[in-house]
Each structure stands twice: as C-alpha cells, then as structure tokens.
Design a protein around this motif. Structure first.
Motif, PDB file in Angstrom:
ATOM      1  N   LEU A 145      -1.670   5.553  -8.480  1.00 30.95           N
ATOM      2  CA  LEU A 145      -3.121   5.685  -8.386  1.00 30.95           C
ATOM      3  C   LEU A 145      -3.757   4.347  -7.998  1.00 30.95           C
ATOM      4  CD1 LEU A 145      -3.871   7.874 -11.535  1.00 30.95           C
ATOM      5  CD2 LEU A 145      -4.009   8.586  -9.140  1.00 30.95           C
ATOM      6  N   PRO A 146      -4.517   4.302  -6.908  1.00 25.06           N
ATOM      7  CA  PRO A 146      -5.160   3.045  -6.498  1.00 25.06           C
ATOM      8  C   PRO A 146      -6.229   2.578  -7.472  1.00 25.06           C
ATOM      9  CG  PRO A 146      -5.910   4.869  -5.123  1.00 25.06           C
ATOM     10  CD  PRO A 146      -4.785   5.397  -5.960  1.00 25.06           C
ATOM     11  N   MET A 158       1.264   3.847   6.745  1.00 25.32           N
ATOM     12  CA  MET A 158       0.781   2.556   6.252  1.00 25.32           C
ATOM     13  C   MET A 158      -0.125   1.872   7.267  1.00 25.32           C
ATOM     14  SD  MET A 158       4.210   1.120   4.334  1.00 25.32           S
ATOM     15  CE  MET A 158       3.459  -0.436   3.820  1.00 25.32           C
ATOM     16  N   SER A 159       0.151   2.074   8.563  1.00 26.81           N
ATOM     17  CA  SER A 159      -0.704   1.465   9.591  1.00 26.81           C
ATOM     18  C   SER A 159      -2.072   2.137   9.660  1.00 26.81           C
ATOM     19  CB  SER A 159      -0.013   1.525  10.959  1.00 26.81           C
ATOM     20  OG  SER A 159       0.150   2.874  11.378  1.00 26.81           O
ATOM     21  N   ASP A 167       6.533  -2.728   7.630  1.00 27.21           N
ATOM     22  CA  ASP A 167       7.917  -2.433   8.040  1.00 27.21           C
ATOM     23  C   ASP A 167       8.402  -1.088   7.497  1.00 27.21           C
ATOM     24  OD1 ASP A 167       8.312  -2.878   5.352  1.00 27.21           O
ATOM     25  OD2 ASP A 167       9.704  -4.544   5.594  1.00 27.21           O
ATOM     26  N   GLY A 168       7.451  -0.258   7.046  1.00 31.09           N
ATOM     27  CA  GLY A 168       7.806   1.048   6.506  1.00 31.09           C
ATOM     28  C   GLY A 168       7.893   1.081   4.999  1.00 31.09           C
ATOM     29  N   ALA A 169       7.927  -0.078   4.363  1.00 32.34           N
ATOM     30  CA  ALA A 169       7.969  -0.153   2.900  1.00 32.34           C
ATOM     31  C   ALA A 169       6.975  -1.182   2.370  1.00 32.34           C
ATOM     32  CB  ALA A 169       9.372  -0.492   2.413  1.00 32.34           C
ATOM     33  N   LEU A 170       6.889  -2.318   3.044  1.00 39.28           N
ATOM     34  CA  LEU A 170       5.983  -3.382   2.623  1.00 39.28           C
ATOM     35  C   LEU A 170       5.063  -3.775   3.763  1.00 39.28           C
ATOM     36  CD1 LEU A 170       8.412  -5.749   0.662  1.00 39.28           C
ATOM     37  CD2 LEU A 170       6.758  -4.159  -0.313  1.00 39.28           C
ATOM     38  N   THR A 176       0.830  -1.212   0.000  1.00 40.26           N
ATOM     39  CA  THR A 176       0.000   0.000   0.000  1.00 40.26           C
ATOM     40  C   THR A 176       0.862   1.259   0.000  1.00 40.26           C
ATOM     41  OG1 THR A 176      -0.133  -0.095   2.430  1.00 40.26           O
ATOM     42  CG2 THR A 176      -1.921  -1.120   1.178  1.00 40.26           C
ATOM     43  N   ARG A 177       2.151   1.116   0.255  1.00 38.42           N
ATOM     44  CA  ARG A 177       3.014   2.298   0.234  1.00 38.42           C
ATOM     45  C   ARG A 177       3.073   2.909  -1.167  1.00 38.42           C
ATOM     46  NH1 ARG A 177       9.116   3.863   2.351  1.00 38.42           N
ATOM     47  NH2 ARG A 177       9.296   5.602   0.890  1.00 38.42           N
TER      48      ARG A 177
END
Length: 462
Positions: A221-222, A350-351, A375-378, A213-214
């Motif tokens: 664009l989602p 992300m959280s 973890d900040g990226a994934l 989601t990062r």
C-alpha cells in the motif's frame, strides 16, 4: 461499467503475473534439479575412469586463505552456495577468484535479519537476532549455529586487520550497508571490538538503496509502505510461503529455504491453529512486518537509510541498471529481446507508474518522472547511491578507469543497459558483458582497493 472493466483488467494482470512468476520459479527449480541429476549420473558412469591427482602446493606462494574474501550477497528470492544444488545465483561468477564466499541468507526475511545472519555466517557462532528485535517481531531470538560442523564458519579471523570485500545484488547491497552500520554501532553481543573498518569495500549490483515503485505494483500500500492490498501478487506469494514452510518437507527445505525458520512456522511447532493464524495474517513475519518487502518500499528504505552512514575509510561502487528509453518525452521499455520475459511487463508498468494523488507522497519533492527509468524490479534513481532522506557523496562515471585512483567515502556509480537479473542466474544470457563486469569487480578488489595506512618496508627507516 468503468469500474467493472478496471477490476477485470486488474484480475487479468494478477493472473498473468502469477503464472509468469510461477513458471519461472519452476524453470529455475527444474534446471537446478536436472543439472544435479546429470552431474550425479556422470560421476556414477565415469567414476571408474577417473584418476585422482594430488597437487602439491608451493610453500613459497601465498595461500588462498591470505586473501581478503570477496563475499557475494544475494537479493530477494535468492540463494547461496549449498542451495539449489550446483545451480549458481551469481551465474558462476564465484569461480572467477580463489577466495569468494556465497552465503545463503533468508530469501524473504527482513534486511535486519539477513544482516545478522551474514555476520555469524562469516564470524561463527549462533545467530543472535537481538533480544528486543525478536520480542517486537515475534520470533525466536536465536537461529542456526555456524561452527566446525555441517554449518561451519567461513572467516573467523574477520576484524579491522582482516577486512572483507562485499558484492551485493539488489537487496543484498542494502543488507551489507546495514551490517556495516551494525559493526560501527557494536551491535553484536560479545563482540565489543567491531567497527565499520571491518568492511573494506561494497560493490552494489542493481542495489536497492532507496526503495522501488514496483512494491506498490505488486501489492504494498503506497499509503504507508507497510501493509498489503487484500488481493495482490504478494498475497498469493505469502500464502505459498506459509504452506511451504508449514509442510516443512526436509528434502525441499534442504534444497531451498525462504529463511523463516526462526518464526517456527513448521507444523511440528505451530500446529494446525498456527497455520490458520498465519493464513489470517495474525501471526508470522507478515503480522509484524519483519520481512523483505516493507524494507523495499520507498518509505521503508527511507526509514532504514536514516540510520545508515557512508563511512570515510570504505570504498563504494555501484552498477545501476535500466531497460528504458525516452521516445518523444515518454519513457518506454528499450526493446523486447533485451528484457527477460518475466520482467518486460513490469518494466512497462514501472515506466508508466504514477503515485496516487489521494495519499501523501513518500517524501518531499517526489516526482513521478524521476522514478520512470527502471530495470523491471528497481528504479534506476534508487540504484545509483543512497539519496533518501539525505544524499550521500557520489560520482557518476562512464568507464571504470575514470575513478582511479579510487577514493574512499564516495559512491562511484555507473549506468548499465541491462535488466534486473541480467548479471545473475544465467551467464550465457549476459555473454561477454557478464565476464567483463565481474572481471572488473574482482580486479578492483584485488589491485585497486587498499587502506591508506603508512607502512614501513623491512629495509626502510620509519
């Protein structure tokens, strides 16, 4: 008024993110340069005091070349041996074993292009991206040449009888999976004997199996997972990469390369109008989507995974990282000191991320709460094992001994309390955990992974 405040907050967040990432990039670059200058100075000063000692090798012992290579594959913005001087992407982990290779692949190129590059890096020859793919994506069909020269091949004997262990960080894990599928599909022209059994094992470190989601926070664009917002961090990154590649300064490119040479972005080939076309988004990898970020969206990962298998004769292991915890049912970062400053804000974002309600969900059954640990990226759910669009065989473990003897065709995964770059770049930051993890990986490759084939000893009857 509310819209004005929202726009102001978004611009402030973009400014802070850009500054943090830029500063960290300069930090890594300057650290690598300083280390190289220090090493060169030391060699110059103490050269006269160094005596060379030639060690004779015991012919009775097996040579290093007899060992199956362990290939460390870097992730996004990563680099291999030969780039960034003596600085190591894997924090020097490659020194823990006698037969470790660290290829330098495109740091922002697509998963597909990197998988092709990895094959020829190992097997040798001129990188062939494939005729149809090259035409569709608007780049040259052929790339660099690996031979007995400056860019030499590294494991020309690679085949089913001489398989390889792969360890991939982040997007590097997905690169290896795509490569294995290409081997199974015999997708390399002139190599009709390839098979999935050329890969003995795959170990993923924070592997990008199911997207993140990062990518949407950074600007994808989602709605489709392919295009970018007009103003976002990725747009700024795109502009920087275009200018860097167009200027084509040999000294800088030799030190670090984003990997888009096959797109001919240099001023020598593209000219001024080529630069304008790229900046406007009419040319280059961003025009055709042949770069890494679309592959890292949830939609892009589902598209990739729909053609990838988990093979019955290959051993799979995954370390999934997370730096979040739940407090009163709310997912928040697990402290401050344990998270790299570059990643702390992203862990929080992300959280708290919620998929937009006005666009189609990336897959049936998607729930925001499943994707909050990260973890900040994934997202942690993405790193355990391939699960979209179909879930592959998997087994959660706490200790490495829980899965011995190992069985092929199963993704053994372990949750590790760490951020996305904990086990790369800076060995001192990870401390003892760094050594324990890589020691376990290399020991597993050397002692616990083998093909179950019936063998006859010299003094035994068949």
């Amino acid at each position: 008024m509310i819209r004005w405040w929202i726009s102001s907050f978004q611009l402030a967040e973009l400014f802070i993110s850009s500054v943090v990432h830029l500063l960290y990039g300069f930090y890594v670059y300057s650290t690598a340069v300083a280390a190289d200058l220090s090493q060169a100075l030391s060699e110059c000063v103490f050269k006269s005091n160094v005596s060379l000692e030639v060690k004779k090798q015991d012919p009775s012992k097996s040579t290093v070349d007899d060992l199956p290579p362990i290939v460390l594959v870097h992730g996004i913005f990563g680099f291999g041996k030969g780039k960034f001087g003596s600085f190591s992407y894997f924090g020097g982990a490659e020194k823990k074993d006698e037969r470790v290779l660290v290829p330098d692949l495109g740091s922002l190129t697509s998963i597909y292009d990197r998988a092709r590059e990895l094959f020829y890096y190992l097997k040798g020859g001129r990188v062939d991206y494939g005729e149809q793919h090259s035409k569709t994506c608007g780049h040259s069909r052929f790339g660099r040449i690996y031979e007995q020269g400056k860019l030499k091949w590294h494991y020309p004997q690679w085949d089913e009888d001489h398989p390889i262990h792969f360890v991939g960080h982040s997007a590097g894990a997905q690169v290896v999976r795509v490569l294995q599928q290409m081997l199974a599909d015999k997708a390399f022209e002139g190599y009709e004997n390839t098979s999935e059994n050329w890969v003995l094992s795959i170990t993923a470190l924070s592997g990008a199996f199911n997207g993140t989601t990062r990518t949407y926070l950074d600007g994808m664009l989602p709605e489709d997972g392919q295009n970018m917002k007009p103003l976002c961090l990725l747009q700024l990154c795109r502009l920087g990469v275009i200018i860097y590649d167009w200027l084509d300064i040999p000294l800088l490119k030799a030190y670090y390369n984003f990997g888009f040479d096959h797109f001919n972005l240099s001023w020598r080939k593209a000219g001024l109008w080529g630069l304008v076309d790229c900046l406007l988004g009419n040319a280059g990898p961003w025009a055709t989507g042949d770069w890494i970020l679309p592959d890292l969206t949830i939609q892009g990962s589902i598209k990739l995974n729909s053609n990838l298998q988990t093979f019955p004769n290959t051993f799979y292991f995954s370390y999934a990282t997370k730096r979040t915890r739940k407090i009163l049912g709310v997912t928040v970062p697990s402290g401050i000191l344990g998270i790299h400053p570059m990643l702390f804000m992203r862990v929080l974002q992300m959280s708290l991320y919620r998929y937009p309600t006005d666009v189609p969900l990336p897959y049936k059954g998607y729930r925001d709460e499943d994707w909050q640990d990260n973890d900040g990226a994934l997202n942690t759910i993405s790193m355990t094992h391939p699960r979209l669009p179909i879930e592959h065989p998997s087994c959660s473990i706490v200790n490495d001994s829980d899965c011995q003897p190992l069985q092929p065709g199963i993704w053994y995964y372990k949750i590790v309390e760490a951020d996305h770059i904990f086990f790369i770049l800076n060995r001192e930051r990870a401390g003892v955990q760094f050594d324990l993890m890589y020691d376990n990986i290399f020991e597993r490759c050397r002692k616990h992974i083998f093909r179950k084939t019936s063998q006859t000893l010299p003094n035994e009857a068949p």
